[in-house]
Design an enzyme around this catalytic site. Structure first.
Site, mmCIF file in Angstrom:
data_model
loop_
_atom_site.group_PDB
_atom_site.id
_atom_site.type_symbol
_atom_site.label_atom_id
_atom_site.label_comp_id
_atom_site.label_asym_id
_atom_site.label_seq_id
_atom_site.Cartn_x
_atom_site.Cartn_y
_atom_site.Cartn_z
ATOM 1 C CB CYS A 74 10.617 64.072 -49.099
ATOM 2 S SG CYS A 74 10.388 62.420 -49.741
ATOM 3 C CB CYS A 129 13.750 57.840 -54.995
ATOM 4 S SG CYS A 129 12.253 58.426 -54.203
ATOM 5 C CD GLU A 139 4.416 40.424 -34.858
ATOM 6 O OE1 GLU A 139 4.141 40.294 -36.070
ATOM 7 O OE2 GLU A 139 5.536 40.747 -34.432
ATOM 8 C CG ASP A 174 2.556 40.477 -44.485
ATOM 9 O OD1 ASP A 174 3.547 40.535 -45.236
ATOM 10 O OD2 ASP A 174 1.937 41.497 -44.107
ATOM 11 C CD GLN A 193 1.943 47.452 -44.499
ATOM 12 O OE1 GLN A 193 2.845 48.037 -45.103
ATOM 13 N NE2 GLN A 193 1.924 46.141 -44.373
ATOM 14 C CB CYS A 232 12.953 64.741 -55.772
ATOM 15 S SG CYS A 232 14.014 65.063 -54.378
ATOM 16 C CB CYS A 269 17.874 61.571 -51.654
ATOM 17 S SG CYS A 269 16.789 60.929 -50.371
ATOM 18 C CB CYS A 295 8.078 42.816 -48.245
ATOM 19 S SG CYS A 295 8.917 41.988 -46.898
HETATM 20 N N1 SAH Z 1 0.883 41.550 -41.483
HETATM 21 C C1 SAH Z 1 1.331 42.707 -40.756
HETATM 22 C C2 SAH Z 1 2.844 42.808 -40.532
HETATM 23 C C3 SAH Z 1 3.749 42.081 -41.455
HETATM 24 S S1 SAH Z 1 5.446 42.497 -41.216
HETATM 25 C C4 SAH Z 1 0.832 43.961 -41.426
HETATM 26 O O1 SAH Z 1 0.461 43.938 -42.579
HETATM 27 O O2 SAH Z 1 0.783 44.990 -40.779
HETATM 28 C C5 SAH Z 1 6.090 40.975 -40.599
HETATM 29 C C6 SAH Z 1 5.828 40.764 -39.124
HETATM 30 O O3 SAH Z 1 6.370 39.511 -38.758
HETATM 31 C C7 SAH Z 1 6.463 41.776 -38.195
HETATM 32 O O4 SAH Z 1 5.457 42.317 -37.388
HETATM 33 C C8 SAH Z 1 7.467 40.953 -37.373
HETATM 34 O O5 SAH Z 1 7.569 41.401 -36.037
HETATM 35 C C9 SAH Z 1 6.861 39.586 -37.418
HETATM 36 N N2 SAH Z 1 7.758 38.429 -37.239
HETATM 37 C C10 SAH Z 1 9.060 38.295 -37.580
HETATM 38 N N3 SAH Z 1 9.489 37.056 -37.358
HETATM 39 C C11 SAH Z 1 8.437 36.350 -36.865
HETATM 40 C C12 SAH Z 1 8.240 34.989 -36.467
HETATM 41 N N4 SAH Z 1 9.232 34.099 -36.530
HETATM 42 N N5 SAH Z 1 7.040 34.616 -36.039
HETATM 43 C C13 SAH Z 1 6.010 35.503 -35.987
HETATM 44 N N6 SAH Z 1 6.131 36.802 -36.353
HETATM 45 C C14 SAH Z 1 7.325 37.218 -36.788
#
Ligand code: SAH
Length: 475
Positions: free
Chosen positions: A178, A99, A351, A400, A301, A90, A96, A427
């Site tokens: 991009c 990246c 969630e 997650d 995602q 790029c 930018c 992450c």
């Molecule tokens: N597993 C999902 C999203 C993961 S991202 C996927 O792969 O698509 C993390 C998620 O946690 C987000 O959706 C966010 O809204 C949620 N989150 C943040 N704090 C939280 C909490 N205390 N309890 C439950 N969910 C929560």
């Protein structure tokens, strides 16, 4: 090991480096890389962080900012290029903010990411001999994003531009091509800019709060080839909407054209209201066999190819035979839950965002998945309450969490529930290491670690860890 990813603590005496001042030119050999991808080297013993350099480079750099123990310098020119340096694809890679690692060969980007995870697990988690099973890279680390949000503005001469923000600021670096996004983005952006010029539609100005068009959001279904365009505006309507639709609707794959209303003076990109202009107000796409409806506001995602590999790894680590009860905490729109539900007896998702749970339920329904149930609330409140009141059980717990990691109350409940397996998708490997340390102090042990590159070119990395119950280690 080549490149440990923490800044070496320099040994020096206060005042020793006062000979340097801003704008001085120095020659530096890059010996390390920081968490944000900057090269690190020393000039006469003084540590400097230099963006856009890689380990092994010898560079000329200009000192920009000095602190007591270290400073920041700007790359002026590369005197001797490292063997790991590559020409970025790029043309605006340096300016930018998108990246950080385009100057590093892809192979070395993967090594950087693996070392970052291992380094955090060692230093923060206190682990050694970390069983990294694999580093999951991309065959083609370009054009992988299914979503892009382009700010619209003007350059110094007053020309209409769109592109990406420069690192740490909101000045727009013009770029309609991009290499992380899909090729059709360029055609769509040019069509929207043409429409704006022809109809004298002004871009939004963050400083004055005036002007109409703020961002152009584009989403693309990699499996279905459906396209969504959503124009985010500082108002409720646009002049000659039919003219805009006319320019966009015949682009192959166009499925949804909408407006999003955002009249707030902040830097949140999307408002809450969607106004349909043409076609559907969502597109569909698949992860594995599971179908998802994606609206402009849904979380989804951004790298579908790697998401499938990431969830595939989580599924493998869950070791499902069809008899298991699984809890998927921080489940978002239920992507992992529905992926697991195909192989488990029952999956419960938790969630915090109510709209995401609505999507999760709808996605379960359109896929005919009946063994998934979803709860709105904080994972650290819902699971402890269900465990205390109903004595809920789990064979497998998947988490997650967002970057800040799991809440302590949740970890305590997981330890009380004693699932056979815990699969941690992360992450942020620093908070992952912190949480693993607590989980593995007593009754769990780390069996497998997979590092997955969801964002080639950037410093971000996803990790999946399998932990197995191993009884009380203290006995
Ligand atoms: N597993 C999902 C999203 C993961 S991202 C996927 O792969 O698509 C993390 C998620 O946690 C987000 O959706 C966010 O809204 C949620 N989150 C943040 N704090 C939280 C909490 N205390 N309890 C439950 N969910 C929560």
């Amino acid at each position: 090991m080549h490149g440990v990813f923490h800044a070496a603590t320099p040994s020096f005496q206060i005042g020793e480096f006062m000979e340097f001042k801003k704008n001085d030119l120095v020659t530096v050999k890059i010996e390390d890389m920081g968490h944000d991808g900057e090269g690190i080297g020393k000039a006469e013993g003084y540590t400097l962080f230099i963006k856009d350099t890689v380990i092994g480079d010898v560079v000329e750099a200009k000192i920009m900012k000095m602190k007591k123990n270290y400073g920041y310098a700007r790359l002026v020119r590369v005197l001797e290029a490292s063997k790991d340096r590559t020409e970025p694809k790029c043309s605006v890679a340096r300016a930018c903010g998108g990246c950080q690692l385009q100057f590093l060969t892809y192979e070395k980007q993967l090594e950087f990411k693996k070392n970052k995870v291992v380094g955090n697990l060692e230093r923060i988690g206190g682990f050694s001999d970390i069983p990294v099973e694999k580093v999951i890279g991309m065959e083609n680390p370009w054009r992988y994003r299914n979503k892009a949000q382009f700010p619209v503005g003007k350059d110094k001469e007053g020309n209409l531009i769109t592109g990406f923000y420069a690192g740490r600021t909101h000045s727009i670096i013009p770029n309609t091509n991009c290499y992380l996004g899909v090729e059709v983005n360029e055609e769509i952006l040019n069509a929207v800019l043409d429409y704006m010029r022809e109809n004298h539609v002004e871009p939004y100005d963050e400083v004055t709060g005036k002007g109409l068009v703020r961002h152009i959001l584009i989403r693309y279904g990699f499996k279905t080839k459906e396209i969504m365009v959503c124009i985010i505006i500082n108002g409720r309507k646009i002049p000659n909407a039919a003219g805009l639709v006319e320019k966009l609707k015949d682009i192959s794959g166009m499925t949804s054209i909408t407006l999003n209303v955002n009249t707030k003076r902040n830097n949140v990109i999307l408002g809450n209201e969607i106004l349909p202009l043409w076609g559907k107000d969502y597109i569909t796409d698949y992860i594995g066999e599971v179908k998802y409806q994606i609206s402009p506001l849904s979380f989804y995602q951004v790298n579908p190819v790697q998401t499938e590999k990431l969830y595939g790894t989580a599924l493998k680590y869950a070791g499902l035979t069809g008899k298991e009860t699984v809890w998927d905490l921080y489940c978002g729109i239920g992507t992992i839950s529905l992926f697991l539900a195909q192989k488990a007896k029952k999956v419960y998702g938790v969630e915090i965002v109510p709209a995401a749970i609505e999507d999760a339920r709808k996605n379960a329904e359109i896929n005919g998945i009946e063994n998934a149930e979803f709860f709105v609330g904080k994972a650290e409140e819902v699971l402890p309450a269900k465990y205390k009141e109903d004595g809920v059980y789990a064979d497998v717990i998947v988490v997650d969490p967002p970057r800040k990691g799991c809440d302590g109350a949740l970890i305590e409940t997981m330890l009380s529930m004693k699932p056979e397996r815990i699969v941690y998708v992360s992450c942020d490997s620093a908070t992952l290491a912190r949480d693993l340390k607590v989980l593995c102090e007593k009754e769990y042990q780390v069996e497998k670690v997979a590092v997955c590159d969801m964002f080639p070119g950037s410093v971000h990395v996803e990790t999946v860890v399998l932990m197995m119950y191993c009884g009380d280690k203290r006995k």
